[in-house]
Design an enzyme around this catalytic site. Structure first.
Site, PDB file in Angstrom:
ATOM      1  CE  LYS A  68      -2.011  -1.882   3.575  1.00  0.00           C
ATOM      2  NZ  LYS A  68      -1.924  -3.325   3.304  1.00  0.00           N
ATOM      3  CE  LYS A  92      -5.734  -2.471   4.559  1.00  0.00           C
ATOM      4  NZ  LYS A  92      -6.299  -3.569   5.370  1.00  0.00           N
ATOM      5  CG  LEU A 118     -13.535  -8.106   0.245  1.00  0.00           C
ATOM      6  CD1 LEU A 118     -13.968  -7.246   1.424  1.00  0.00           C
ATOM      7  CD2 LEU A 118     -14.632  -9.104  -0.109  1.00  0.00           C
ATOM      8  CD  GLU A 121       1.060  -5.284   6.333  1.00  0.00           C
ATOM      9  OE1 GLU A 121       2.032  -5.974   5.919  1.00  0.00           O
ATOM     10  OE2 GLU A 121       0.172  -4.868   5.574  1.00  0.00           O
TER      11      GLU A 121
END
Length: 815
Positions: A579, A682, A613, A667
């Site tokens: 990310k 996120k 998802l 993580e």
């Protein structure tokens, strides 16, 4: 009458020659044969090297001669019975002595004339043909030997003599009219001038010798025996999926051979084309293989493109300037000067404006061509009517060839779009009016990628090969590899996607295999690999330059995230669950998206939010369809949801966090999850994908961790701090129970403001019953006002994250 020609690899040694003899004897039972043979493999190269060294006063030419002699003597000793060897060995010695005399002369004079070079090069075929003729006589008495120099007559253009067909045809017909032998063995490549001086027909001339004989005698067939199963749809050494071509027309064969198909020497077709004599390319080592049948007809089988070929080491020369527009004779002057320099033009294209002419020549002719052209147009250059010619070296010409291409629309578009998608830059294009050939000039470093990409597009049933370079093979990476291994066959059969993992890297080791890593044994292989090095990894991906390349980042490493730009600039797609890149500075995020579009390299990161998802994909579709996202509410951390769903009076907070790590939900550094930074990243990514500009610092992070926990520097100290502050966490839990609420770590965005933090969720809230490691996202948009668009499901875990990465890879394959 049939003519059979055997190439250098077919007669490379005694073992191969025995196969040739078997083929000849079998065919001689039914047909009268002429057998034309090349020099033993590599001998012509050795002769050329010896002559150059002798002319350079390098005495090592004597060692080369000794090597040549040994090759032939070894063949004789294995092919001929001892009792029959004496006269043949003496004959070979005489020929070798003659060769040595010529080379000694070159050494003494310090020069090598074209005439002498032709004589020296002729020794290879003279030796091989005589040995094969004698070997054939051992078991097949009705055989004979004939020196081609007595029948094939040429001019004195040494090195590549032009055949005098009138005289040659008369001599051939006269000789074979009186020949009673069932088989006649003849040397290829060599000939002589009208006045009896040795000449040669150019490299590859043995094919030409056979065609000349076949044409003169109206042979029923010309068979070219080599080491491959005919002409291929592409060079099989470069394109491993290349297939033999069963049937092809003379014109198609000429195009392919001109553009580098080594199986057939281009001039070969001319003598048999006039007589409509079919050519059959066969494999000496697989004589029962079908091979390629060349005739005046081409069976298309619905496939308009017959083959893809290429010529390497090309220089593109461009002559341009306003002084060429409307001025007659410019093209004539250009080609005339090249003709005077004996420079062969391989490729021509001219702009319709007449402003420029582009020609392709061999690299070795570039300097002479540049000087000659600039001199010829010297006046116009001084007057600034014409620019000095532009020279671009180290290019390659690729060509699509097919007799029926003219009957199919859109082939050019398919060709160029396919190359464009793989960042293969086209420097020039040419297409004849016959539409039998579409040629393009590209950078030579892109040849392999271009040929494989085009072959995949036109010959492999639209199967797309994806080449994966995977960095990070921990829990998620291991699951990803397992899923690929499990689904490879299904993807190939049902989605026409062929997945190959070319590289794997963990924090310690990395391995590369251009043919694809064995996914059943990758773990022991990587342990034997080289030391992991990010820069070397990037360089290797660039060096391999494979089509449909995808870099897959399955790490949480900031350094790795900074490499994406390098890959995208090389048109290497990037798939990542990391990310950091998309939540870094907005300018960097925007730059990566821009590079993705510019270089046609997908940049996919679906697993950045919600693991497997389809959250990011949904946002993209909402925005693309014209909807506007106004508000987002979400539980985006599967690990935090798991932790707070399992944290109760019976399970200590630190123990639940440890279990989440064991399950692979957090993580490697669990503080990333518990600090809220992961959730902040996120929600930031969702905000940006919704069309808003925001930085991570603008998101309010309402951390529930005590400051002492945040200040730890390693996992051991972090877990100790969780134990020390157990009362703090128990107090949060007690407050939630008192309010009959559940603890959820919620991310929110509305009216340009964003926050993440622990919240007490009441029973009537959609988040209340969110179980296990599930994620949930509510999108309030212009279309979804009262009832939000809801996405819910497992949002953490190695398997679901791996499946999300896998889905992104497949998405690229379906583009």
């Amino acid at each position: 009458m049939k003519v059979l020609k055997f190439g250098g690899t077919s007669v490379a040694n005694a073992q191969n020659i025995k196969l040739v003899l078997e083929i000849v004897q079998n065919q001689a039972k039914q047909d009268q044969l002429i057998v034309v043979v090349s020099a033993l493999s590599k001998v012509t190269d050795l002769l050329q090297l010896a002559s150059l060294r002798a002319a350079s006063n390098d005495e090592s030419y004597k060692e080369i001669v000794a090597d040549i002699e040994k090759k032939h003597l070894d063949a004789v000793k294995e092919l001929i019975p001892v009792s029959e060897q004496s006269s043949l060995l003496s004959h070979i010695k005489r020929i070798i002595n003659h060769l040595e005399t010529l080379l000694d002369g070159c050494y003494l004079l310090g020069e090598l004339s074209n005439r002498t070079a032709d004589t020296i090069l002729s020794f290879g075929e003279l030796l091989s043909s005589y040995i094969i003729a004698e070997a054939l006589k051992q078991d097949f008495k009705s055989s004979n030997y004939k020196d081609s120099r007595e029948l094939i007559k040429t001019n004195n253009n040494f090195g590549k003599a032009a055949v005098n067909f009138k005289v040659t045809d008369e001599l051939i017909v006269a000789f074979f009219a009186s020949n009673e032998s069932q088989v006649v063995v003849m040397p290829g490549f060599i000939s002589s001038s009208i006045d009896g001086i040795n000449t040669t027909l150019g490299r590859g001339g043995s094919d030409y010798t056979a065609a000349i004989l076949a044409g003169a005698l109206d042979a029923t067939d010309l068979e070219i025996w080599t080491d491959v199963n005919g002409m291929f749809t592409a060079n099989p050494k470069i394109v491993k999926q290349a297939q033999p071509i069963a049937s092809i027309s003379y014109q198609e064969a000429m195009e392919l051979s001109h553009f580098g198909a080594k199986v057939l020497f281009p001039p070969t077709i001319q003598p048999v084309l006039r007589k409509n004599i079919p050519i059959h390319i066969k494999n000496t080592f697989e004589p029962k293989a079908e091979g390629t049948y060349i005739s005046n007809q081409s069976i298309s089988n619905g496939q308009p493109v017959k083959g893809i070929s290429h010529i390497e080491n090309i220089t593109l020369i461009t002559l341009e300037g306003p002084g060429m527009i409307g001025v007659s004779g410019s093209s004539k002057r250009l080609f005339e000067v090249l003709s005077l320099e004996e420079i062969n033009v391989i490729f021509i294209t001219q702009a319709s404006s007449e402003h420029s002419i582009c020609i392709g020549i061999l690299n070795e002719d570039a300097e002479a061509a540049e000087a000659a052209i600039n001199k010829a147009f010297e006046i116009e250059i001084l007057q600034h009517k014409v620019d000095p010619c532009i020279v671009e070296k180290n290019l390659c010409i690729i060509a699509l060839v097919g007799e029926n291409m003219k009957n199919h629309q859109g082939l050019s578009g398919k060709m160029f779009s396919t190359l464009g998608k793989n960042n293969v830059n086209i420097r020039a294009i040419a297409q004849g009016a016959s539409e039998r050939n579409i040629s393009a000039v590209i950078n030579q470093r892109d040849v392999k990628k271009a040929l494989n990409t085009l072959h995949e597009r036109f010959f492999e049933d639209n199967t797309k090969q994806l080449n994966l370079f995977v960095m990070g093979v921990g829990n998620v990476g291991e699951k990803f590899i397992d899923q690929i291994n499990q689904q490879k066959k299904f993807l190939k059969e049902n989605l026409k996607i062929n997945l190959r993992v070319i590289a794997l890297s963990n924090s310690r080791k990395m391995i590369f295999d251009e043919d694809g890593i064995d996914l059943k044994a990758w773990q022991p292989l990587i342990e034997k690999g080289d030391a992991a090095d990010q820069q070397l990894f990037i360089n290797k991906v660039k060096e391999l330059n494979l089509r449909n390349s995808i870099f897959v980042d399955i790490t949480a490493n900031e350094g790795v995230s900074k490499t994406y730009e390098h890959f995208l600039r090389q048109s290497v797609a990037v798939v990542t669950c990391n990310k950091i890149a998309c939540s870094s500075a907005f300018e960097n995020y925007k730059n990566l998206k821009t590079l993705s579009r510019r270089y046609n390299a997908p940049f996919l990161f679906e697993t950045n939010v919600g693991a497997g998802l389809p959250i990011i994909d949904t946002v993209k579709n909402l925005v693309a369809s014209g909807d506007k996202v106004n508000k987002i509410q979400a539980v985006l951390s599967g690990s935090l949801n798991f932790i707070f769903n399992n944290f109760d009076e019976n399970n200590a907070f630190n123990e639940v966090v440890k279990e989440a790590g064991v399950q692979g939900f957090t993580e490697p550094d669990p503080k990333i999850d518990l600090s809220g930074i992961d959730v902040a990243r996120k929600i930031l990514i969702l905000i940006r994908e919704s069309g808003y500009e925001m930085e991570i610092e603008e998101i309010e992070n309402q951390s529930f961790l005590p400051a002492a926990c945040m200040e730890t520097t390693n996992n051991e100290d972090f877990f100790k701090s969780l134990v020390e502050h157990a009362a703090h966490f128990e107090g949060i839990l007690a407050e939630a129970n008192a309010k009959e609420s559940r603890l959820k770590f919620v991310a929110q965005f509305e009216n340009g403001n964003a926050s993440v933090g622990l919240q007490f969720i009441p029973k009537d809230h959609p988040f209340y019953n969110l179980e296990g490691k599930d994620n949930i996202v509510l999108f309030y948009t212009d279309r979804y006002v009262d009832q939000p668009l809801l996405i819910k499901g497992a949002g953490a875990g190695a398997a679901v994250t791996a499946s999300g990465i896998f889905a992104d890879v497949i998405r690229i394959g379906n583009v």
